[in-house]
Design an enzyme around this catalytic site. Structure first.
Site, short mmCIF file in Angstrom:
data_model
loop_
_atom_site.label_atom_id
_atom_site.label_comp_id
_atom_site.label_asym_id
_atom_site.label_seq_id
_atom_site.Cartn_x
_atom_site.Cartn_y
_atom_site.Cartn_z
N SER A 1 0.85 -1.20 -0.22
CA SER A 1 0.14 0.02 0.07
C SER A 1 0.79 1.26 -0.13
CB SER A 1 -0.98 -0.17 1.16
OG SER A 1 -1.47 1.14 1.40
N ASN B 1 -0.73 4.21 1.15
CA ASN B 1 -1.34 4.75 2.01
C ASN B 1 -0.82 4.65 3.24
OD1 ASN B 1 -3.51 5.65 3.86
ND2 ASN B 1 -4.93 5.54 2.41
N LYS C 1 -3.31 3.48 6.33
CA LYS C 1 -3.58 2.14 6.09
C LYS C 1 -2.62 1.10 6.80
CE LYS C 1 -6.07 1.60 1.62
NZ LYS C 1 -5.88 0.76 0.51
N ASP D 1 -8.06 -3.57 -1.19
CA ASP D 1 -8.69 -2.26 -1.76
C ASP D 1 -9.99 -2.09 -0.85
OD1 ASP D 1 -8.44 -0.89 -4.06
OD2 ASP D 1 -10.68 -1.76 -4.65
N PHE E 1 -8.36 9.29 8.70
CA PHE E 1 -7.88 9.60 7.12
C PHE E 1 -9.12 9.50 6.34
CE2 PHE E 1 -7.63 5.96 4.62
CZ PHE E 1 -7.63 5.04 5.66
N GLY E 2 -8.97 10.02 5.00
CA GLY E 2 -10.26 9.67 4.17
C GLY E 2 -11.37 10.47 4.66
N ASP F 1 -13.01 9.61 7.17
CA ASP F 1 -13.25 9.45 8.66
C ASP F 1 -13.98 10.48 9.49
OD1 ASP F 1 -12.42 6.88 8.67
OD2 ASP F 1 -10.35 7.20 9.49
N LYS G 1 -10.95 2.46 16.31
CA LYS G 1 -11.10 2.28 15.07
C LYS G 1 -10.68 0.71 14.59
CE LYS G 1 -10.53 3.83 10.28
NZ LYS G 1 -9.73 4.57 9.33
N HIS H 1 -13.82 -1.87 9.15
CA HIS H 1 -13.78 -2.90 8.12
C HIS H 1 -12.45 -3.45 8.02
CE1 HIS H 1 -12.51 1.21 6.92
NE2 HIS H 1 -12.26 1.00 5.83
#
Ligand code: ITT
Length: 200
Positions: free
Chosen positions: A11, A13, A16, A73, A156-157, A159, A179, A184
């Protein structure tokens, strides 16, 4: 499967990677990010499913380094938007979009939609690929509601917009410790942990 002592996380990211490292830290596996191994190539991500994309991410790394790699992903599926942005979550606001751009676009798309219709879920498909071709996959989902404005500064993203009714907070307010228990990614990684436990 032989004892797994090294694992590349395929990754780019860093958030992540951080989440994945923390969840796997009690295993005696040396974990390398793509940055650690100086792999800068962008992922090919033109699959039709989260699984295909995750497999593409790990395949190029495994082919190049000849070592097992773990990739994933993931995306945010909003019911009022018929599952969008989904697989396109990272680039929802356009090519090179920032998290802020993506969040702004999402809030605009949901303008006028009441709280109880703003249901959404994060989805994560994890893929573990070995150099000889064995491939394993696990999935995790996490249900939430898209807020009317960003709240919190962690994560991030999406959130800051992803509200967990049970906690009455967004993921960005809740922080990584919680978290990493319920997300997920945490759920998919819990299945990977079970897999590792059975083989260690
Ligand atoms: P890699 O492909 O290098 O792993 P990426 O961020 O491009 O990194 P994806 O293609 O899987 O990864 O896109 C996932 C996007 O979905 C991510 O950029 C966020 O916008 C969103 N997303 C996924 N999981 C998230 C999470 O836990 N918190 C917030 N947003 C998340």
């Amino acid at each position: 499967m032989n004892y797994l002592s090294r694992l590349i996380i395929a990754s780019h990211n860093s958030h992540k990677i951080d989440e994945m490292r923390k969840i796997l830290m009690d295993f005696s596996i040396q974990i390398f990010s793509l940055k650690d191994i100086n792999w800068k190539n962008p992922h090919l991500e033109n699959g039709r499913t989260y699984y295909e994309n995750a497999l593409q991410k790990v395949r190029s790394v495994v082919d190049h380094f000849g070592e097992p790699a773990l990739g994933e992903d993931s995306g945010l599926e909003v019911d009022a938007l018929e599952g969008k942005p989904g697989m396109y979550s990272a680039r929802y606001g356009g090519c090179g979009a920032s998290d802020k751009d993506n969040n702004c676009k999402l809030l605009k798309a949901l303008q006028g939609i009441p709280f109880d219709k703003r249901t959404a879920r994060y989805r994560c498909t994890l893929v573990l690929l070995f150099p000889k071709g064995e491939v394993y996959t696990w999935e995790g989902t996490c249900e939430g509601i898209i807020t009317f404005e960003p709240k919190g500064f962690e994560g991030f993203g999406y959130d800051p917009l992803f509200f967990l009714p049970e906690y009455k907070k967004t993921f960005a307010e809740l922080g990584l410790e919680i978290k990493n228990k319920i997300s997920h990614r945490a759920q998919a990684l819990a299945k990977l942990r079970e897999f590792f436990q059975n083989y260690h």
